[in-house]
Motif scaffolding. Structure first.
Motif: not given
Length: 249
Positions: A150-151, A174-176, A183-185
């Motif tokens: 997922q993105v 990876t998923d988010e 933060g997020r990545y």
């Protein structure tokens, strides 16, 4: 003396307008309607039937394994033999989702999760050998070497601006996920995109990313990236909250 009641007949143009209006109402009432028909043990009808036929019918889906059922937030769905389903919602329309992408969507909460309903059917990725569905709250991308991930949000926007799966970042691996300081990545085959409330979303890859990771990534002295990689004195450089990382050939 009997008074005769006067009647007024509509003119020819008025009669034509009445007929045209009645015909328009009749046609409008039937727009988008599909008569349900039996397919195996269950009927398939309405917008789900339209999508079923559009996306390949029995050759793609097999027979239905459920009747049409209620889904979250006023939607409807029907499941089919080949690990596929068609979901409908008034704000999203009817769209097919299947295979590994459907499995990932289910793991993230189906239509009641952050992705919401599908807004496209499963499509072929133009920039590499993969598949994807867009959803109300993001996307799921699949390729043979990466599986389904997922993105969404600002990270997806940055990835798209850099060429989607056909750009330097490639497919998500990876998923988010959450990172430091809210933060997020997402990680990708060719790098990463990191987002924070203070810096926005920026990509980091290659030798500069390697140095950044060795220094602790977003938890180290450099913090989050504040811009993209750029040309610098015959090499490359990228700015971070805590300074600049440079690379020379």
């Amino acid at each position: 003396m009997t008074r005769q009641r006067r009647t007024t007949r509509p003119s020819a143009s008025r009669r034509g307008a009445l007929v045209t209006t009645a015909l328009a109402v009749a046609l409008t009432a039937g727009i988008g309607a599909a008569t349900a028909r039996p397919v195996g043990a269950f009927d398939v009808g309405g917008a789900i039937e339209v999508e079923y036929d559009r996306a390949g019918g029995p050759a793609v889906f097999g027979d239905p394994v459920t009747p049409e059922l209620d889904a979250g937030r006023g939607g409807r769905y029907q499941a089919f033999e080949r690990n596929a389903a068609i979901y409908w919602h008034s704000e999203a329309g009817a769209h097919q989702v299947g295979g590994s992408i459907r499995d990932k969507w289910g793991a993230l909460g189906w239509e009641n999760g952050k992705l919401g309903y599908p807004v496209t059917g499963e499509l072929v990725t133009p920039g590499g050998p993969g598949r994807f569905n867009h959803f109300q709250g993001g996307s799921i991308y699949w390729s043979l070497g990466t599986d389904s991930h997922q993105v969404g949000g600002a990270i997806r926007d940055k990835w798209g601006a850099l060429g989607w799966e056909g750009g330097a970042l490639g497919f998500p691996i990876t998923d988010e996920a959450p990172s430091a300081n809210n933060g997020r990545y997402n990680l990708f085959t060719g790098g990463a995109v990191y987002w924070s409330p203070r810096t926005g979303a920026h990509a980091v890859w290659g030798a500069i990313r390697d140095d950044w990771v060795r220094a602790g990534a977003e938890n180290g002295r450099y913090g989050y990236p504040t811009g993209e990689e750029y040309d610098y004195e015959g090499g490359k450089a990228q700015d971070f909250q805590g300074g600049r990382i440079t690379w020379l050939p």
